[in-house]
Enzyme design. Structure first.
Site, mmCIF file in Angstrom:
data_model
loop_
_atom_site.group_PDB
_atom_site.id
_atom_site.type_symbol
_atom_site.label_atom_id
_atom_site.label_comp_id
_atom_site.label_asym_id
_atom_site.label_seq_id
_atom_site.Cartn_x
_atom_site.Cartn_y
_atom_site.Cartn_z
ATOM 1 N N ASN A 8 0.881 -1.170 0.000
ATOM 2 C CA ASN A 8 0.000 0.000 0.000
ATOM 3 C C ASN A 8 0.918 1.219 0.000
ATOM 4 O OD1 ASN A 8 -1.811 2.035 0.452
ATOM 5 N ND2 ASN A 8 -2.744 1.124 2.265
ATOM 6 N N ARG A 107 -2.483 -1.989 -3.610
ATOM 7 C CA ARG A 107 -3.685 -1.186 -3.453
ATOM 8 C C ARG A 107 -3.563 0.031 -4.377
ATOM 9 N NH1 ARG A 107 -5.167 3.178 1.019
ATOM 10 N NH2 ARG A 107 -7.289 3.542 0.303
ATOM 11 N N HIS A 196 -13.074 2.839 -0.517
ATOM 12 C CA HIS A 196 -13.095 1.820 0.546
ATOM 13 C C HIS A 196 -13.722 0.511 0.060
ATOM 14 C CE1 HIS A 196 -13.211 4.963 4.078
ATOM 15 N NE2 HIS A 196 -11.970 4.581 3.825
ATOM 16 N N ARG A 257 -12.179 15.342 7.491
ATOM 17 C CA ARG A 257 -12.960 15.761 6.311
ATOM 18 C C ARG A 257 -14.401 16.079 6.684
ATOM 19 N NH1 ARG A 257 -11.450 10.465 3.011
ATOM 20 N NH2 ARG A 257 -9.431 10.291 4.013
ATOM 21 N N ASP A 298 -9.304 12.277 16.551
ATOM 22 C CA ASP A 298 -9.377 10.950 17.167
ATOM 23 C C ASP A 298 -10.559 10.875 18.113
ATOM 24 O OD1 ASP A 298 -8.902 8.618 18.833
ATOM 25 O OD2 ASP A 298 -6.877 8.618 17.975
ATOM 26 N N VAL A 347 -13.122 3.306 14.386
ATOM 27 C CA VAL A 347 -14.274 3.794 15.152
ATOM 28 C C VAL A 347 -15.362 2.715 15.198
ATOM 29 C CG1 VAL A 347 -16.127 5.523 15.239
ATOM 30 C CG2 VAL A 347 -13.799 6.206 14.574
ATOM 31 N N GLU A 400 -8.210 -5.339 5.029
ATOM 32 C CA GLU A 400 -8.061 -4.983 3.621
ATOM 33 C C GLU A 400 -6.885 -5.708 2.976
ATOM 34 O OE1 GLU A 400 -8.723 -0.869 5.104
ATOM 35 O OE2 GLU A 400 -9.380 -0.496 3.059
HETATM 36 P P1 ADP Z 1 -7.531 4.639 8.945
HETATM 37 O O1 ADP Z 1 -8.694 5.217 8.212
HETATM 38 O O2 ADP Z 1 -6.405 5.596 9.123
HETATM 39 O O3 ADP Z 1 -7.142 3.246 8.497
HETATM 40 P P2 ADP Z 1 -8.502 3.335 11.359
HETATM 41 O O4 ADP Z 1 -9.526 2.447 10.773
HETATM 42 O O5 ADP Z 1 -7.300 2.733 11.986
HETATM 43 O O6 ADP Z 1 -8.095 4.502 10.395
HETATM 44 O O7 ADP Z 1 -9.251 4.237 12.461
HETATM 45 C C1 ADP Z 1 -8.542 5.197 13.185
HETATM 46 C C2 ADP Z 1 -9.514 5.934 14.089
HETATM 47 O O8 ADP Z 1 -10.257 4.987 14.869
HETATM 48 C C3 ADP Z 1 -8.849 6.828 15.115
HETATM 49 O O9 ADP Z 1 -8.573 8.099 14.581
HETATM 50 C C4 ADP Z 1 -9.895 6.906 16.195
HETATM 51 O O10 ADP Z 1 -10.818 7.959 15.915
HETATM 52 C C5 ADP Z 1 -10.633 5.600 16.093
HETATM 53 N N1 ADP Z 1 -10.316 4.658 17.169
HETATM 54 C C6 ADP Z 1 -9.289 3.797 17.227
HETATM 55 N N2 ADP Z 1 -9.323 3.092 18.387
HETATM 56 C C7 ADP Z 1 -10.409 3.546 19.073
HETATM 57 C C8 ADP Z 1 -10.995 3.237 20.340
HETATM 58 N N3 ADP Z 1 -10.488 2.309 21.134
HETATM 59 N N4 ADP Z 1 -12.114 3.913 20.693
HETATM 60 C C9 ADP Z 1 -12.651 4.845 19.867
HETATM 61 N N5 ADP Z 1 -12.143 5.175 18.675
HETATM 62 C C10 ADP Z 1 -11.044 4.547 18.282
#
Ligand code: ADP
Length: 414
Positions: A8, A107, A196, A257, A298, A347, A400
């Site tokens: 990736n 990817r 996605h 975003r 986050d 999330v 993925e």
């Molecule tokens: P990406 O789109 O960068 O692949 P991820 O799928 O890893 O992102 O998601 C990252 C986001 O997930 C973080 O910015 C945060 O908002 C959320 N996140 C990660 N762990 C937790 C958790 N334990 N509780 C709530 N939100 C979380």
């Protein structure tokens, strides 16, 4: 063993993962970053009891064999980055000389209207990916840099491109057409593409496998909620609507975003605030979403700030969930009801409050969350609806890389 290497690639970094497709297990993964800067960084992790993914279709949390190895050294370009990666495999394993990858999967963010399935990379395909940079100027050139470097490093194995947009090529014209002048749209290839796709495909198939139901019989809604976020309506395994559009900016509220916004806001900011197109691009892509509303992208920070009683954090959460609910309702309508609703990514997999908020008003449509199941810290694929719920609600960890590796192998060894 059937090792497949998944790449990736970004503009100044790339991630890699080596999977054994006999078991679906991750053998090693790594990140090479700060390419082109004075000092680059390379991390390599080898897994001992990796994800039992291929059989059940879903990865668990891999455990580390030992701590991630990190090296700092100048990495002038992607080809040098691949040499650093090869060194890491040679030093820490697994040995690529003993068991070389049978294929390399890449990817690629944008396949335009041209690529609707995983595609064996040839010089002509590279030209097409490059040409699609018009639609994805940040992503496709970076993906291509990874492809070119990887083809130099592994000249004798098939390389396969797996496109983020491909899964959404089943959208009907009514779903992908913007209501603007058709000549302008056609001249500039303006339409909804959706992104996605690899994750939406993986999760919808994993959900069907988990429920032991034929994919073709299921109406599904998949919420992929990571830093980027999108939701897709899937009928019988085919994407029929998705929230991201011409670019990954449309749709849900994301980490940085804005998602959906009245386009006239941009005219106003250009005319009244003197913002340039680049300023607006930066505003909506990098300084909006949860970050713009509450100062952090986050959700864990947002939750902590809500706990401290910060009103802007609470508003950010409510705006985020309000949008999820709007799309849940819209896609229930597009599908004519749903059998399964799944949540995935950072999330979606970890924030029970978001899942409950997104669905709490949908009792009338047969959606009933079991709060104890929803709050459970259990990992892996799981049901969070009640036994009586007409719609099954799931948490499905996405993978993925595994999906890219599967699609790569399906092309490399048809
Ligand atoms: P990406 O789109 O960068 O692949 P991820 O799928 O890893 O992102 O998601 C990252 C986001 O997930 C973080 O910015 C945060 O908002 C959320 N996140 C990660 N762990 C937790 C958790 N334990 N509780 C709530 N939100 C979380």
């Amino acid at each position: 063993m059937t090792p497949v290497l998944v790449i990736n690639s970004g503009s100044s970094s790339f991630k890699y993962q080596l999977l054994d497709m006999d078991t679906g297990r991750t053998l090693a993964s790594g990140l090479v970053e700060r390419i082109g800067e004075p000092i680059g960084v390379a991390r390599h992790t080898v897994y001992a009891t990796p994800a039992p993914a291929a059989t059940g279709g879903v990865a668990g949390t891999p455990t580390f064999l030992d701590a991630t190895r990190t090296r700092e050294l100048p990495i002038p370009d992607h080809t040098a980055g691949f040499e650093v990666m090869l060194d890491a495999f040679a030093s820490y394993g697994p040995s690529l000389t003993e068991t070389p990858p049978v294929a390399v999967g890449h990817r690629v963010v944008h396949g335009g209207a041209r690529f609707f399935e995983p595609t064996l990379i040839t010089p002509l395909v590279e030209i097409n990916i490059d040409e699609l940079s018009v639609l994805a100027p940040l992503h496709n050139p970076a993906n291509l840099a990874g492809i070119v470097a990887a083809r130099t490093t592994f000249p004798d194995v098939p390389h396969v491109a797996v496109f983020d947009t491909a899964f959404h090529q089943t959208l009907a014209p009514a779903a992908y057409t913007y209501a603007i002048d058709t000549e302008v749209a056609a001249a500039h290839r303006i339409r909804r593409y959706g992104f996605h796709g690899t994750s939406h495909k993986f999760v919808s198939e994993a959900a069907a496998a988990f429920l032991a139901r034929p994919l073709v019989e299921l109406k599904q809604i998949v919420f992929h909620l990571g830093n980027g976020a999108s939701v897709t309506a899937i009928d019988g395994g085919r994407s029929i609507d998705t929230s991201m559009g011409f670019t990954p900016l449309e749709g849900l509220v994301m980490g940085t975003r804005s998602g959906d916004i009245d386009p006239a806001v941009l005219f106003q900011l250009e005319r009244r605030a003197g913002m340039s197109v680049d300023d607006l691009d930066d505003l909506l892509n990098k300084r909006s979403g949860l970050l713009g509303l509450a100062g952090s992208n986050d959700l864990r920070d947002i939750r902590a700030a809500i706990g401290r009683g910060e009103p802007r954090a609470l508003l950010a959460f409510e705006v985020y969930v309000h949008r999820l609910r709007a799309y849940a309702g819209a896609y229930l309508a597009q599908l004519g009801g749903a059998d399964v609703i799944s949540f995935t990514a950072g999330v979606g997999e970890n924030a029970p409050g978001v899942r409950a908020g997104a669905l709490e008003t949908l009792g009338f449509a047969g959606v009933e969350i079991d709060h104890e199941r929803n709050e459970s810290a259990e990992r892996g694929i799981r049901v969070i609806s009640t036994d009586a719920s007409a719609v099954t609600v799931l948490v499905v960890p996405t993978d993925e890389e595994l999906e890219i590796a599967r699609q790569t192998l399906s092309v490399a060894r048809p």
